[in-house]
Design a protein around this motif. Structure first.
Motif, mmCIF file in Angstrom:
data_model
loop_
_atom_site.group_PDB
_atom_site.id
_atom_site.type_symbol
_atom_site.label_atom_id
_atom_site.label_comp_id
_atom_site.label_asym_id
_atom_site.label_seq_id
_atom_site.Cartn_x
_atom_site.Cartn_y
_atom_site.Cartn_z
ATOM 1 N N TYR A 45 0.817 -1.072 0.111
ATOM 2 C CA TYR A 45 0.041 0.011 -0.039
ATOM 3 C C TYR A 45 0.966 1.173 -0.076
ATOM 4 O O TYR A 45 1.628 1.409 0.939
ATOM 5 N N LEU A 46 0.749 2.156 -0.995
ATOM 6 C CA LEU A 46 1.407 3.460 -0.929
ATOM 7 C C LEU A 46 0.546 4.377 -0.340
ATOM 8 O O LEU A 46 -0.650 4.733 -0.682
ATOM 9 N N ILE A 47 1.139 4.966 0.729
ATOM 10 C CA ILE A 47 0.498 5.934 1.492
ATOM 11 C C ILE A 47 0.822 7.410 1.450
ATOM 12 O O ILE A 47 2.183 7.464 1.522
ATOM 13 N N PHE A 48 0.286 8.029 1.108
ATOM 14 C CA PHE A 48 0.539 9.656 1.040
ATOM 15 C C PHE A 48 -0.243 10.411 1.928
ATOM 16 O O PHE A 48 -1.223 10.410 2.094
ATOM 17 N N PHE A 57 5.512 10.103 2.264
ATOM 18 C CA PHE A 57 5.255 9.036 1.543
ATOM 19 C C PHE A 57 5.779 7.891 2.295
ATOM 20 O O PHE A 57 6.721 7.640 2.733
ATOM 21 N N TRP A 58 4.830 6.707 2.351
ATOM 22 C CA TRP A 58 5.186 5.521 3.030
ATOM 23 C C TRP A 58 4.847 4.470 2.189
ATOM 24 O O TRP A 58 3.849 4.496 1.497
ATOM 25 N N VAL A 59 5.435 3.061 2.422
ATOM 26 C CA VAL A 59 4.914 2.025 1.878
ATOM 27 C C VAL A 59 4.572 1.002 2.975
ATOM 28 O O VAL A 59 5.519 0.869 3.827
ATOM 29 N N SER A 60 3.434 0.482 3.142
ATOM 30 C CA SER A 60 3.059 -0.251 4.033
ATOM 31 C C SER A 60 2.488 -1.662 3.640
ATOM 32 O O SER A 60 2.102 -1.809 2.497
#
Length: 125
Positions: A45-48, A57-60
């Motif tokens: 999941y690309l979190i903005f 920006f995070w990857v979860s």
């Protein structure tokens, strides 16, 4: 999150990403936007962050919980243009905390698929 943090997260994503992936379900909360990226055998999941102290920006491995999800015009816009698209690249702007998402969509028009898919970019600031 500072510019250096965002740039580091984008570089880390680029190193771990296999270069093949489809953007799928999009969800939003008052603070974050989440876009599912389906790679072979794995969903991330690309979190903005949506701003006001929640930039980044995070990857979860986890989606936004359903109890805090909300619908709004930005989410509907992202769903309309990104849902089902193929991710081509994510990069950070050289001067500011801006993330560029380059993606490709096949346009379907009255049961005819155009032979040349269109490539688009979404700017998240």
């Amino acid at each position: 999150m500072t510019y250096d943090d965002i740039e580091r997260e984008v570089r880390q994503f680029q190193r771990s990403w296999k270069g093949i992936g489809q953007l799928q379900k999009c969800y939003s909360s008052s603070r974050f936007i989440s876009i599912a990226l389906r790679e072979s055998g794995k969903t991330s999941y690309l979190i903005f962050g949506r701003g006001k102290g929640y930039e980044g920006f995070w990857v979860s491995s986890k989606q936004i919980p359903s109890v805090i999800r909300k619908k709004d015009k930005l989410l509907e816009y992202i769903r309309k243009h990104i849902g089902g698209a193929r991710l081509l690249n994510i990069q950070a702007d050289a001067l500011d905390r801006i993330i560029y998402i380059k993606y490709q969509n096949n346009i379907i028009l009255r049961f005819t698929i155009l032979l040349k898919p269109m490539t688009y970019s979404l700017l998240i600031s």
